[in-house]
Design a protein around this motif. Sequence first.
Motif, PDB file in Angstrom:
ATOM      1  N   GLU A 193       0.820  -1.212   0.000  1.00 64.71           N
ATOM      2  CA  GLU A 193       0.000   0.000   0.000  1.00 64.71           C
ATOM      3  C   GLU A 193       0.853   1.260   0.000  1.00 64.71           C
ATOM      4  N   ASP A 194       2.034   1.184   0.631  1.00 66.98           N
ATOM      5  CA  ASP A 194       2.886   2.372   0.706  1.00 66.98           C
ATOM      6  C   ASP A 194       4.360   1.953   0.701  1.00 66.98           C
ATOM      7  N   PRO A 195       4.830   1.382  -0.414  1.00 63.46           N
ATOM      8  CA  PRO A 195       6.226   0.933  -0.452  1.00 63.46           C
ATOM      9  C   PRO A 195       7.180   2.126  -0.499  1.00 63.46           C
ATOM     10  N   GLU A 196       8.417   1.900  -0.082  1.00 67.07           N
ATOM     11  CA  GLU A 196       9.413   2.966  -0.167  1.00 67.07           C
ATOM     12  C   GLU A 196       9.724   3.302  -1.624  1.00 67.07           C
ATOM     13  N   ILE A 197       9.730   2.281  -2.493  1.00 70.39           N
ATOM     14  CA  ILE A 197      10.044   2.491  -3.915  1.00 70.39           C
ATOM     15  C   ILE A 197       9.058   1.673  -4.753  1.00 70.39           C
ATOM     16  N   ARG A 198       8.585   2.271  -5.833  1.00 66.55           N
ATOM     17  CA  ARG A 198       7.717   1.555  -6.769  1.00 66.55           C
ATOM     18  C   ARG A 198       8.288   1.724  -8.180  1.00 66.55           C
ATOM     19  N   VAL A 199       8.456   0.614  -8.916  1.00 70.04           N
ATOM     20  CA  VAL A 199       8.913   0.678 -10.306  1.00 70.04           C
ATOM     21  C   VAL A 199       7.931  -0.098 -11.178  1.00 70.04           C
ATOM     22  N   ASN A 200       7.758   0.373 -12.392  1.00 70.99           N
ATOM     23  CA  ASN A 200       6.834  -0.253 -13.335  1.00 70.99           C
ATOM     24  C   ASN A 200       7.627  -0.699 -14.554  1.00 70.99           C
ATOM     25  N   THR A 201       7.719  -2.005 -14.774  1.00 65.33           N
ATOM     26  CA  THR A 201       8.549  -2.529 -15.859  1.00 65.33           C
ATOM     27  C   THR A 201       7.896  -2.387 -17.223  1.00 65.33           C
ATOM     28  N   VAL A 202       6.657  -1.904 -17.253  1.00 65.84           N
ATOM     29  CA  VAL A 202       6.041  -1.577 -18.544  1.00 65.84           C
ATOM     30  C   VAL A 202       6.574  -0.239 -19.040  1.00 65.84           C
ATOM     31  N   GLU A 203       6.885   0.648 -18.089  1.00 65.00           N
ATOM     32  CA  GLU A 203       7.303   2.006 -18.433  1.00 65.00           C
ATOM     33  C   GLU A 203       8.820   2.157 -18.512  1.00 65.00           C
ATOM     34  N   MET A 204       9.593   1.226 -17.967  1.00 69.19           N
ATOM     35  CA  MET A 204      11.050   1.347 -17.971  1.00 69.19           C
ATOM     36  C   MET A 204      11.682  -0.027 -18.105  1.00 69.19           C
ATOM     37  N   THR A 205      12.905  -0.027 -18.636  1.00 67.06           N
ATOM     38  CA  THR A 205      13.645  -1.275 -18.757  1.00 67.06           C
ATOM     39  C   THR A 205      14.200  -1.665 -17.390  1.00 67.06           C
ATOM     40  N   ALA A 206      14.741  -2.894 -17.314  1.00 66.49           N
ATOM     41  CA  ALA A 206      15.321  -3.365 -16.060  1.00 66.49           C
ATOM     42  C   ALA A 206      16.486  -2.480 -15.641  1.00 66.49           C
ATOM     43  N   GLU A 207      17.323  -2.053 -16.615  1.00 62.06           N
ATOM     44  CA  GLU A 207      18.471  -1.211 -16.272  1.00 62.06           C
ATOM     45  C   GLU A 207      18.016   0.168 -15.798  1.00 62.06           C
ATOM     46  N   GLU A 208      16.990   0.711 -16.453  1.00 62.02           N
ATOM     47  CA  GLU A 208      16.454   2.009 -16.019  1.00 62.02           C
ATOM     48  C   GLU A 208      15.866   1.900 -14.614  1.00 62.02           C
ATOM     49  N   ALA A 209      15.170   0.798 -14.348  1.00 62.20           N
ATOM     50  CA  ALA A 209      14.597   0.584 -13.011  1.00 62.20           C
ATOM     51  C   ALA A 209      15.704   0.490 -11.969  1.00 62.20           C
ATOM     52  N   ALA A 210      16.805  -0.204 -12.303  1.00 60.82           N
ATOM     53  CA  ALA A 210      17.933  -0.340 -11.375  1.00 60.82           C
ATOM     54  C   ALA A 210      18.559   1.013 -11.080  1.00 60.82           C
ATOM     55  N   ASP A 211      18.743   1.830 -12.118  1.00 64.53           N
ATOM     56  CA  ASP A 211      19.300   3.178 -11.913  1.00 64.53           C
ATOM     57  C   ASP A 211      18.395   4.008 -11.008  1.00 64.53           C
ATOM     58  N   PHE A 212      17.096   3.903 -11.219  1.00 66.57           N
ATOM     59  CA  PHE A 212      16.126   4.647 -10.410  1.00 66.57           C
ATOM     60  C   PHE A 212      16.214   4.221  -8.942  1.00 66.57           C
ATOM     61  N   ILE A 213      16.333   2.913  -8.718  1.00 63.48           N
ATOM     62  CA  ILE A 213      16.412   2.392  -7.344  1.00 63.48           C
ATOM     63  C   ILE A 213      17.695   2.868  -6.659  1.00 63.48           C
ATOM     64  N   ILE A 214      18.813   2.818  -7.376  1.00 67.27           N
ATOM     65  CA  ILE A 214      20.091   3.266  -6.804  1.00 67.27           C
ATOM     66  C   ILE A 214      19.995   4.724  -6.370  1.00 67.27           C
ATOM     67  N   ARG A 215      19.372   5.558  -7.200  1.00 63.50           N
ATOM     68  CA  ARG A 215      19.240   6.975  -6.853  1.00 63.50           C
ATOM     69  C   ARG A 215      18.395   7.157  -5.579  1.00 63.50           C
ATOM     70  N   GLN A 216      17.395   6.295  -5.412  1.00 69.27           N
ATOM     71  CA  GLN A 216      16.500   6.420  -4.270  1.00 69.27           C
ATOM     72  C   GLN A 216      17.156   6.005  -2.954  1.00 69.27           C
ATOM     73  N   ILE A 217      18.109   5.056  -3.010  1.00 67.76           N
ATOM     74  CA  ILE A 217      18.686   4.543  -1.762  1.00 67.76           C
ATOM     75  C   ILE A 217      19.963   5.269  -1.357  1.00 67.76           C
ATOM     76  N   LEU A 218      20.460   6.180  -2.210  1.00 66.88           N
ATOM     77  CA  LEU A 218      21.649   6.963  -1.848  1.00 66.88           C
ATOM     78  C   LEU A 218      21.301   7.953  -0.729  1.00 66.88           C
ATOM     79  N   PRO A 219      22.223   8.317   0.144  1.00 70.77           N
ATOM     80  CA  PRO A 219      23.577   7.767   0.263  1.00 70.77           C
ATOM     81  C   PRO A 219      23.556   6.403   0.950  1.00 70.77           C
TER      82      PRO A 219
END
Length: 635
Positions: free
Chosen positions: A607-633
């Motif tokens: 219902e309220d995850p820290e990160i949400r990615v949609n693989t229809v809208e982005m590739t696996a590599e794009e999703a990984a980059d997005f996740i890395i940016r969210q967990i920094l530092p």
Amino acid sequence: MTEQVYQTDALIAEDIEAYLEQHQNKSMLRFITCGSVDDGKSTLIGRLLYDSKMIFEDQLAALESDSKKVGTQGQEIDFALLVDGLAAEREQGITIDVAYRFFATEKRKFIVADCPGHEQYTRNMVTGASTADLAVILIDARKGVLVQTKRHSFLCHQLGIRNLVLAVNKMDLIDYDQAKFDAIVADYAHFAESIGIEGYTAIPISGFKGDNITTHSAKTPWYQGPTLVDHLEQVEINAAGDAEKSFRMPVQWVNRPNLDFRGFSGLIASGTVKPGDRVRSLPSGKVSTVKSVVVMDGDLDEGIAGQSVTICLDDEIDCSRGDVLASADSPPEVADQFETTIVWMDDEPLVVGRAYWLKLGTQTVSVTVAHPKYEIDVNTMEHLASQTLHLNQIGVCEITTDKRVVFDPYVDNRTLGGFILIDKITNHTVGAGMLHFSLRRSQNVHWQATDITREHHAAMKNQTPRVLWFTGLSGSGKSTIANEVEKKLAIMNRHTFLLDGDNVRHGLNKDLGFTESDRIENIRRIGEVCKLMTDAGLIVLTAFISPFRADRQLVRDMIGDGEFIEIHVDTPLEVAEARDVKGLYKKARDGKLKNFTGIDSPYEAPEDPEIRVNTVEMTAEEAADFIIRQILPLK
């Protein structure tokens, strides 16, 4: 004339004050009425209220009017209408909720709970019985001992009620037949002996006619025992027994109004406490001495069971809500594994291995319930094999809490031995139980402290431990994205480990299937592994469907909010099924693969995850980059 009025008013005031003082000093008896449907419980309580003159004139007029509306014969009053306040109860002619009523006689005050008789509402009966000193078990003289009569008797006995009255009601409908009364009592005696009930008082009554309620009935000259009210007035209450037990007080609140005062407030569950007593705070085990026992009106020479007090200590020991203050020389036990009896009270069955909240006194901890050892057939007392518990079923189960709790066996102390189970998602109370004893293995297992801490491990790796928990449907791309994230973290010289759902089933969880309980145990084990790995300072990535919110919450509770990052790989079912890389959806659609998430087993999306990615809208590599940016530092 004015002086006479003043004198009269003064005399009236004195009389009122004397009456109130006398009334205040009366002992209080809490009791319940229970039994099967339409045994006359509400009618009996209405009669008690009427005979004790606890009905106002306007209430009586309304009652007479309502009695005519519902078709009471002649001009007689339907006393059940005093208690069955819910519209649904009046329409159906049954009680569906616990109704509490107060009344008093010259000798004692009473709080009576009218408990529902229908099997569907047994859970409500447990609520009423949990605080009762006595139970009036009604039996319809025309029907005799029924299954629900046995169920309620068994529950009363299990809940520690030792004062039982067997009220054989509606004697007027069997012409006050002594032979039928004796046969019912004999039948009940055989059952009572089989479950360990040692004694009870049997009384022939008619709640509707008033026979043997407050006065002896001329229609039962063969009965020489007490009337119901006489027995209720004379029966011994267990409060004195509680005062004789060892001191126990669950701490409800740390009272700190200013820097000069610090006390621990709560209700004394058993025993007595006075200044100078040595007490122990549990579970820490710290010992101190009582400096004062404080109530609103000042200090007490002694606090006794049933009083709400604030206890001040000589030392500034660590003690907070959920802890228990107890006699230093005879403290309660502390453990995290128990054998219990559980009454299941929810429409949804018990889910073995799922984490529930357990509330015991003022303690609230997370708990899991193992497969029941057996279910109890209340009709035959037979022990039946069972994999779970359904509504109103009673079973003996082992439970494990996530931290040690302070307890006494229920037979010794209701407050520290009785608990409720609460669903973590809905916050509904789903079960009630009684602790019998701690399991021996829980006493033999202790946490071994080590010199190298988790903080030291993390500092060596120059990172903050985290759990990146990827959840989503099969085919959503969890494993692919998790793998990409780990590769990027490796380039950044981060210490990681990836736990994949399929991989762990080759080893650690190879013994588990895909039933709901197996899925829960699968996630629980992974959570424990994640906790060990974060203790080692690692960043852990997991790729599991983990379909149930409660189980993901269980892992979050293990790890802690700051280090648990839930990542929802949000892929629509039709997209995941169209990919079907492993051919699992096709097997599930063909009926060859049971309990498959999204097909015949539910997926509860975060219902309220820290990160949400949609693989229809982005590739696996794009999703990984997005996740890395969210967990920094990362430190």
